[in-house]
Design an enzyme around this catalytic site. Structure first.
Site, PDB file in Angstrom:
ATOM      1  N   ASP A 158      -6.907  66.325 -27.024  1.00  0.00           N
ATOM      2  CA  ASP A 158      -7.953  66.992 -28.201  1.00  0.00           C
ATOM      3  C   ASP A 158      -7.045  67.041 -29.636  1.00  0.00           C
ATOM      4  O   ASP A 158      -5.680  66.910 -29.600  1.00  0.00           O
ATOM      5  CB  ASP A 158      -8.213  68.537 -27.941  1.00  0.00           C
ATOM      6  CG  ASP A 158      -6.946  69.543 -27.771  1.00  0.00           C
ATOM      7  OD1 ASP A 158      -5.923  69.014 -27.318  1.00  0.00           O
ATOM      8  OD2 ASP A 158      -7.227  70.704 -28.253  1.00  0.00           O
ATOM      9  N   GLU A 197      -5.237  71.878 -26.210  1.00  0.00           N
ATOM     10  CA  GLU A 197      -3.982  72.410 -26.604  1.00  0.00           C
ATOM     11  C   GLU A 197      -4.210  73.089 -27.810  1.00  0.00           C
ATOM     12  O   GLU A 197      -3.602  74.076 -28.110  1.00  0.00           O
ATOM     13  CB  GLU A 197      -3.043  71.298 -26.570  1.00  0.00           C
ATOM     14  CG  GLU A 197      -1.734  71.868 -26.720  1.00  0.00           C
ATOM     15  CD  GLU A 197      -1.052  72.131 -28.161  1.00  0.00           C
ATOM     16  OE1 GLU A 197      -0.163  72.610 -28.367  1.00  0.00           O
ATOM     17  OE2 GLU A 197      -1.757  71.674 -29.146  1.00  0.00           O
TER      18      GLU A 197
HETATM   19  N1  BES Z   1       2.350  69.326 -31.575  1.00  0.00           N
HETATM   20  C1  BES Z   1       2.213  70.857 -32.118  1.00  0.00           C
HETATM   21  C2  BES Z   1       3.178  71.378 -31.691  1.00  0.00           C
HETATM   22  C3  BES Z   1       4.547  71.274 -32.836  1.00  0.00           C
HETATM   23  C4  BES Z   1       4.197  70.903 -33.843  1.00  0.00           C
HETATM   24  C5  BES Z   1       5.629  71.531 -32.105  1.00  0.00           C
HETATM   25  C6  BES Z   1       5.515  70.665 -34.646  1.00  0.00           C
HETATM   26  C7  BES Z   1       6.691  71.226 -32.840  1.00  0.00           C
HETATM   27  C8  BES Z   1       6.755  70.973 -34.207  1.00  0.00           C
HETATM   28  C9  BES Z   1       0.968  71.119 -31.069  1.00  0.00           C
HETATM   29  O1  BES Z   1      -0.103  70.597 -31.032  1.00  0.00           O
HETATM   30  C10 BES Z   1       0.377  72.488 -31.809  1.00  0.00           C
HETATM   31  O2  BES Z   1      -0.121  72.377 -33.185  1.00  0.00           O
HETATM   32  N2  BES Z   1       0.431  73.650 -31.599  1.00  0.00           N
HETATM   33  C11 BES Z   1      -0.091  74.708 -32.037  1.00  0.00           C
HETATM   34  C12 BES Z   1      -0.228  76.046 -31.074  1.00  0.00           C
HETATM   35  C13 BES Z   1      -1.663  76.509 -31.122  1.00  0.00           C
HETATM   36  C14 BES Z   1      -1.583  77.605 -30.116  1.00  0.00           C
HETATM   37  C15 BES Z   1      -2.969  76.137 -31.657  1.00  0.00           C
HETATM   38  C16 BES Z   1       0.707  75.291 -33.320  1.00  0.00           C
HETATM   39  O3  BES Z   1       1.976  75.243 -33.073  1.00  0.00           O
HETATM   40  O4  BES Z   1       0.043  75.726 -34.118  1.00  0.00           O
HETATM   41 ZN    ZN Z   2      -1.116  70.333 -33.226  1.00  0.00          ZN
END
Ligand code: BES
Ligand code: ZN
Length: 462
Positions: free
Chosen positions: A87, A157
């Site tokens: 996604d 995710e």
């Molecule tokens: N890929 C990201 C996480 C990430 C971004 C890790 C940059 C390290 C550096 C992941 O897909 C993401 O965006 N996660 C969300 C979490 C969520 C609960 C919506 C986030 O970090 O905002």
């Molecule tokens: Zn993300």
């Protein structure tokens, strides 16, 4: 033929297949894209089957499905579990994209002289998890798959992985592995490869402040009745002090403080503050007093307003004293903060800040735990050796500010070490317009993942 030769000879196809996946607008947050999200799951299933997985299943959940696939060559060999997400974040605002977000194009940039793929999800996370599918396919085609492999690719995710926990708890045996590979993070740069060993957690709240029971004439009532937007602004302002320290009582109680030595090691990572400011076009950085930028993002919690609205925002001017004001507020957390506890502390404190002249509603959206992963495990050592082989430089461990809420659950429930084996760059514009992923990053990622499988088997067996 060797694995690397196969990768070299199939570059065009590997790239084109990724572009096909990027053409599917699998936005999990917006129900309008529901069919497309299911279509992306189908695409992942077909790719795993074509790559050589024996078992591939689309596992239904109350939300979007989890695609599971495996190739067990010998139960006595080590098993690698790959996690990723198909996604993507919403592409809005579309008008800020230089090319349509779901029509991938390859263009050169300063950071990607060999070209980068511009599309929503290119770096987060389609381009990154697809490297694992292609590495697997290449190892299979070479008749040289050194470890068993399992894939768990989810579709929620970006909206908090609500159904993954249930799936993991119900399928512990099926998901059993010796290491978990996740490519959904950044490296410092192509010249300075790194492996992420820390991620922040998250608590996401929404607040509603109500003043009078309806919008009022701001002349007739202004000054005599509380304006909920003014009140909300003041309440938000008092969530941090002049040192950018969060004022919620108990907020820092469980924050792990690093030793001076740990902090100085963290700060040894290559980082150019002037370049950082220049890239963001800010004259000064801003954050908690007493900490460097690397620390503010990697080891300190924070609180940010993600959106604030209310009142009149149309053309021209309207004199109104609004009835309601809203804000979405998130907090990034560090070990050992508990996101549910922090949500409660926030709610209590936020309510206590409200004057009697308004009513307050607080709701918790979603959250996730912070995670720190080992930099001494066999998995880490194998990842380090693999990167050293392909980048010609030993990667350094870093802590990142983003969140992958499920990592802590994997540690707790599956008991094997997650390796945050990301190949993106922090300039890839994740969640922003013009997200992109370097073509070179994609291919070096595929090679490094294949090298990981070799090193992991060797290290496990020696
Ligand atoms: N890929 C990201 C996480 C990430 C971004 C890790 C940059 C390290 C550096 C992941 O897909 C993401 O965006 N996660 C969300 C979490 C969520 C609960 C919506 C986030 O970090 O905002
Ligand atoms: Zn993300």
């Amino acid at each position: 033929m060797s694995v690397n030769k196969i990768i070299q000879e199939n570059k065009d196809r590997f790239l084109n297949e990724l572009l096909d996946l990027l053409r599917i607008p699998s936005v999990s947050a917006d129900p309008k894209f529901k069919d497309e999200v299911f279509k992306a799951a189908e695409f992942v299933k077909n790719s795993l089957e074509k790559a050589g997985a024996d078992v591939v299943e689309i596992c239904e959940t109350p939300g979007y499905p989890i695609v599971y696939g495996e190739k067990i060559i010998d139960p006595k060999l080590p098993t690698v579990l790959v996690y990723g997400h198909y996604d993507v974040q919403p592409a809005d605002p579309y008008e800020l994209w230089d090319s349509p977000p779901f029509e991938p194009v390859i263009k050169k940039t300063a950071n990607h002289p060999e070209g980068a793929i511009f599309a929503r999800g290119s770096a987060d996370d389609k381009g990154q998890f697809y490297m694992h599918v292609k590495a697997f396919e290449s190892m299979m085609a070479a008749g040289d798959l050194p470890c068993n492999v399992k894939f768990m690719i989810e579709g929620e995710e970006e909206v908090g992985s609500d159904n993954l926990e249930g799936f993991v708890l119900a399928n512990k045996e099926k998901l059993k592995s010796d290491v978990i590979l996740i490519s959904d993070t950044h490296m410092i740069s192509m010249q300075d490869p790194s492996i992420t060993v820390g991620l922040r957690g998250l608590t996401y709240m929404e607040v509603e402040v109500t003043g009078p029971n309806r919008d009022l004439h701001s002349g007739t009532y202004g000054g005599a009745v509380a304006n909920p937007i003014n009140v909300l602004a003041k309440m938000i302002a008092s969530l941090k002090d002049e040192n950018e320290h969060i004022t919620i009582p108990g907020f820092y109680d469980k924050v792990q403080e690093l030793t001076a030595e740990q902090r100085s090691r963290l700060n040894e990572a290559p980082f150019d503050l002037e370049e950082y400011k220049a890239k963001l076009e800010v004259d000064e950085v801003h954050g908690e007093k007493g900490y460097t930028t690397i620390e503010r993002v990697g080891i300190r919690p924070t609180l940010d307003v993600n959106g604030i609205w209310g009142g009149y925002i149309g053309e021209g001017a309207k004199t109104v004293l609004p009835s309601k004001a809203y804000a979405k507020i998130s907090m990034r957390l560090v070990p050992d903060q508990d996101w549910k506890e922090i949500a409660k502390l926030f709610e209590d404190y936020f309510r206590s800040l409200a004057p009697k002249s308004v009513k307050v509603k607080v709701r918790s959206h979603h959250g996730g735990s912070p995670a720190v992963v080992s930099d001494t495990s066999v998995g880490y050592k194998a990842a380090e050796a693999a990167m050293e082989e392909t980048f010609g430089k030993r990667p350094i461990p870093t802590r990142e500010g983003g969140s992958i809420p499920i990592v802590a659950l994997f540690q707790k429930e599956l008991g094997s070490d997650p390796i945050l084996f990301g190949f993106g760059l922090d300039t890839d514009a994740l969640h922003s317009p013009n997200e992109h992923y370097g073509v070179q990053n994609y291919f070096i990622g595929i090679e490094t993942i294949a090298a990981f499988f070799r090193h992991f088997r060797q290290m496990r067996q020696s």
